[in-house]
Design an enzyme around this catalytic site. Structure first.
Site, PDB file in Angstrom:
ATOM      1  N   GLU A 100      11.283 -26.583   1.538  1.00 52.69           N
ATOM      2  CA  GLU A 100      10.098 -26.724   2.367  1.00 52.69           C
ATOM      3  C   GLU A 100       8.981 -25.825   1.864  1.00 52.69           C
ATOM      4  OE1 GLU A 100      12.163 -27.910   6.601  1.00 52.69           O
ATOM      5  OE2 GLU A 100      11.969 -25.807   6.059  1.00 52.69           O
ATOM      6  N   CYS A 116       3.005 -20.977   1.972  1.00 49.71           N
ATOM      7  CA  CYS A 116       4.295 -20.315   1.809  1.00 49.71           C
ATOM      8  C   CYS A 116       5.167 -21.248   0.968  1.00 49.71           C
ATOM      9  CB  CYS A 116       4.874 -20.122   3.210  1.00 49.71           C
ATOM     10  SG  CYS A 116       6.516 -19.447   3.217  1.00 49.71           S
ATOM     11  N   CYS A 123      19.857 -19.706  -0.969  1.00 49.40           N
ATOM     12  CA  CYS A 123      19.680 -18.323  -1.422  1.00 49.40           C
ATOM     13  C   CYS A 123      21.046 -17.658  -1.488  1.00 49.40           C
ATOM     14  CB  CYS A 123      18.780 -17.557  -0.451  1.00 49.40           C
ATOM     15  SG  CYS A 123      18.497 -15.835  -0.963  1.00 49.40           S
ATOM     16  N   CYS A 127      21.699 -12.766   3.724  1.00 52.90           N
ATOM     17  CA  CYS A 127      21.243 -12.014   4.910  1.00 52.90           C
ATOM     18  C   CYS A 127      21.681 -12.777   6.167  1.00 52.90           C
ATOM     19  CB  CYS A 127      19.727 -11.853   4.885  1.00 52.90           C
ATOM     20  SG  CYS A 127      19.133 -11.106   3.351  1.00 52.90           S
ATOM     21  N   CYS A 130      19.265 -15.085   8.394  1.00 57.27           N
ATOM     22  CA  CYS A 130      18.408 -16.029   7.675  1.00 57.27           C
ATOM     23  C   CYS A 130      19.156 -17.325   7.392  1.00 57.27           C
ATOM     24  CB  CYS A 130      17.943 -15.392   6.370  1.00 57.27           C
ATOM     25  SG  CYS A 130      17.034 -16.538   5.311  1.00 57.27           S
ATOM     26  N   CYS A 347       7.124 -19.225   8.370  1.00 54.66           N
ATOM     27  CA  CYS A 347       7.596 -18.634   7.131  1.00 54.66           C
ATOM     28  C   CYS A 347       8.844 -17.795   7.419  1.00 54.66           C
ATOM     29  CB  CYS A 347       6.501 -17.746   6.608  1.00 54.66           C
ATOM     30  SG  CYS A 347       6.166 -18.015   4.923  1.00 54.66           S
TER      31      CYS A 347
HETATM   32  N1  SAH Z   1      14.019 -13.886  -0.015  1.00 54.04           N
HETATM   33  C1  SAH Z   1      12.784 -13.230   0.174  1.00 54.04           C
HETATM   34  C2  SAH Z   1      11.664 -14.159   0.623  1.00 54.04           C
HETATM   35  C3  SAH Z   1      11.976 -15.258   1.603  1.00 54.04           C
HETATM   36  S1  SAH Z   1      12.294 -14.818   3.252  1.00 54.04           S
HETATM   37  C4  SAH Z   1      12.938 -12.073   1.121  1.00 54.04           C
HETATM   38  O1  SAH Z   1      13.964 -11.968   1.770  1.00 54.04           O
HETATM   39  O2  SAH Z   1      12.024 -11.260   1.196  1.00 54.04           O
HETATM   40  C5  SAH Z   1      10.706 -14.387   3.924  1.00 54.04           C
HETATM   41  C6  SAH Z   1      10.792 -13.397   5.067  1.00 54.04           C
HETATM   42  O3  SAH Z   1      11.333 -13.983   6.254  1.00 54.04           O
HETATM   43  C7  SAH Z   1      11.680 -12.225   4.728  1.00 54.04           C
HETATM   44  O4  SAH Z   1      11.122 -11.014   5.136  1.00 54.04           O
HETATM   45  C8  SAH Z   1      12.909 -12.554   5.535  1.00 54.04           C
HETATM   46  O5  SAH Z   1      13.698 -11.426   5.744  1.00 54.04           O
HETATM   47  C9  SAH Z   1      12.325 -13.128   6.787  1.00 54.04           C
HETATM   48  N2  SAH Z   1      13.266 -13.885   7.606  1.00 54.04           N
HETATM   49  C10 SAH Z   1      14.383 -14.538   7.201  1.00 54.04           C
HETATM   50  N3  SAH Z   1      15.008 -15.093   8.256  1.00 54.04           N
HETATM   51  C11 SAH Z   1      14.280 -14.792   9.346  1.00 54.04           C
HETATM   52  C12 SAH Z   1      14.414 -15.084  10.730  1.00 54.04           C
HETATM   53  N4  SAH Z   1      15.426 -15.807  11.203  1.00 54.04           N
HETATM   54  N5  SAH Z   1      13.479 -14.612  11.569  1.00 54.04           N
HETATM   55  C13 SAH Z   1      12.428 -13.896  11.096  1.00 54.04           C
HETATM   56  N6  SAH Z   1      12.249 -13.591   9.807  1.00 54.04           N
HETATM   57  C14 SAH Z   1      13.172 -14.022   8.929  1.00 54.04           C
HETATM   58 FE1  SF4 Z   2      17.574 -14.878   0.911  1.00 56.27          FE
HETATM   59 FE2  SF4 Z   2      16.932 -15.184   3.439  1.00 56.27          FE
HETATM   60 FE3  SF4 Z   2      17.778 -12.824   2.580  1.00 56.27          FE
HETATM   61 FE4  SF4 Z   2      15.364 -13.704   1.825  1.00 56.27          FE
HETATM   62  S1  SF4 Z   2      16.007 -13.192   3.902  1.00 56.27           S
HETATM   63  S2  SF4 Z   2      16.942 -12.782   0.539  1.00 56.27           S
HETATM   64  S3  SF4 Z   2      15.772 -15.919   1.699  1.00 56.27           S
HETATM   65  S4  SF4 Z   2      18.982 -14.708   2.628  1.00 56.27           S
END
Ligand code: SAH
Ligand code: SF4
Length: 362
Positions: A100, A116, A123, A127, A130, A347
């Site tokens: 997306e 974005c 990934c 995390c 996420c 995002c």
């Molecule tokens: N992988 C990279 C970029 C993509 S995620 C990173 O982790 O930085 C973009 C942002 O969204 C990151 O700060 C991530 O931690 C945050 N994010 C991921 N899942 C989320 C969620 N469920 N609620 C709010 N922010 C989230």
């Molecule tokens: Fe990957 Fe989501 Fe962690 Fe960003 S926040 S590094 S997209 S698992």
């Protein structure tokens, strides 16, 4: 900037070629050098990828381009606009994958749009909060697929809109796909093409320390860096972000101190607030200590719920109090409004199609 001469790897697809690479190619075909410039201009400035529409090129050259495979490496499967005018594009690849990209008009001035973009299908970083992480890494995206998201995004804009910022905050960990992302950065900021300002392109990372160093070196610290911090003690961060077991907070903050930021620039610290996990007064105080001496601005993001986890955001008054604890101690802190909620387009909330997280944040 050291790139592209010494570090860039070869393009994966003709549309990821730089002007100099096109010059070489057209020379091999016995065409004059200016044809190379024209081709780059069609693709990156004008967003025309169909050789048949490149009207100032001779027929034989258009045919060569078709034979080379010049054309769209991805397409738009569907588009959803939310009530706040955020637009989510579901992108399809020829091998049937989906990612997306989101167009977010600036509040107060809708002509300026932040896009974005995604850098991987899924990934690998895992995390727990996420949706992309829970799904795992399906494959890397190519340089061409990364840039083409912006070329497609531009076509969705209104007549007076333009893309001013691009953030790598969609699906994937951009620094885990360094080569493709580095070439995409050079293309996105190329003055003869899309011509974004480097400071308006943000690479967001969960903390891959060696690649942060490399990004700083390759782009002289001009690319905007965002760090997903999300916890301020190693034991907490390692629980929600497995990457921390490899590169702990001391190593990460050392890398931030080394990042060759230009004057007046600041690193963005992203902090997804999760109720009972990282939202205490102690967390706020320790964040101030951890970031002391590093030029930062902090973005607090109330966590968007995902289907595979019970973790959730604190209520909004708690979010404001957490912000106050930080600002009182001298940090500049913004609460990132979750936009495009009604189509799960915010995002950092991007997930595989059909497995999209549902938001409970009104
Ligand atoms: N992988 C990279 C970029 C993509 S995620 C990173 O982790 O930085 C973009 C942002 O969204 C990151 O700060 C991530 O931690 C945050 N994010 C991921 N899942 C989320 C969620 N469920 N609620 C709010 N922010 C989230
Ligand atoms: Fe990957 Fe989501 Fe962690 Fe960003 S926040 S590094 S997209 S698992």
């Amino acid at each position: 900037m050291k790139l592209p001469a010494d570090t860039l790897t070869a393009p994966s697809h003709p549309i990821a070629r730089l002007p100099a690479e096109w010059l070489e190619r057209v020379a091999a075909w016995g065409e004059p050098a200016y044809r190379g410039k024209q081709i780059f201009d069609w693709i990156h400035r004008q967003g025309v990828l169909d050789p048949d529409q490149m009207s100032n090129l001779p027929k034989s050259l258009r045919q060569r381009l078709k034979d080379e495979g010049v054309g769209w490496p991805i397409d738009i499967v569907s588009a959803h606009e939310s009530a706040d005018r955020t637009k989510k594009l579901l992108i399809g690849t020829p091998d049937g994958e989906k990612v997306e990209t989101v167009l977010i008009p600036q509040l107060g001035d809708e002509r300026l749009v932040t896009q974005c973009i995604s850098s991987q299908v899924g990934c690998a970083m895992g995390c727990v909060f996420c949706a992309s992480g829970v799904a795992g890494l399906k494959r890397q995206m190519t340089d061409a697929e990364i840039v083409a998201q912006v070329l497609l995004g531009r076509r969705e804009l209104g007549p007076d809109q333009r893309i001013r910022n691009v953030v790598f905050m969609g699906m994937g960990e951009p620094l885990h796909n360094y080569d493709a992302v580095a070439r995409a950065l050079v293309l996105l900021t190329h003055p003869d093409g899309i011509d974004l300002s480097k400071r308006r392109v943000t690479v967001s990372t969960s903390g891959l320390v060696r690649q942060i160093d490399r990004l700083g070196e390759d782009f002289d610290g001009q690319v905007q860096l965002a760090i997903s911090l999300h916890a301020v003690r190693d034991e907490d961060r390692s629980t929600i972000m497995p990457v921390n077991r490899k590169h702990g907070l001391a190593e990460l903050t050392d890398a931030l101190r080394r990042y060759p930021l230009s004057k007046r620039q600041r690193i963005t610290i992203e902090y997804t607030l999760i109720q009972g996990v990282n939202d205490s007064v102690r967390d706020a105080k320790e964040m101030v200590e951890l970031l002391r001496g590093i030029p930062v601005k902090v973005n607090l993001i109330p966590m968007n719920p995902i289907s595979t986890s019970d973790l959730r955001a604190p209520d909004s008054s708690h979010v404001t109090r957490f912000q106050e604890h930080l600002t009182r101690r001298g940090l500049s802190v913004f609460i990132r409004k979750t936009r495009g909620d009604d189509v799960a387009a915010a995002c950092g909330q991007l997930a595989f199609h059909g497995d999209g997280p549902r938001s409970a944040n009104p």
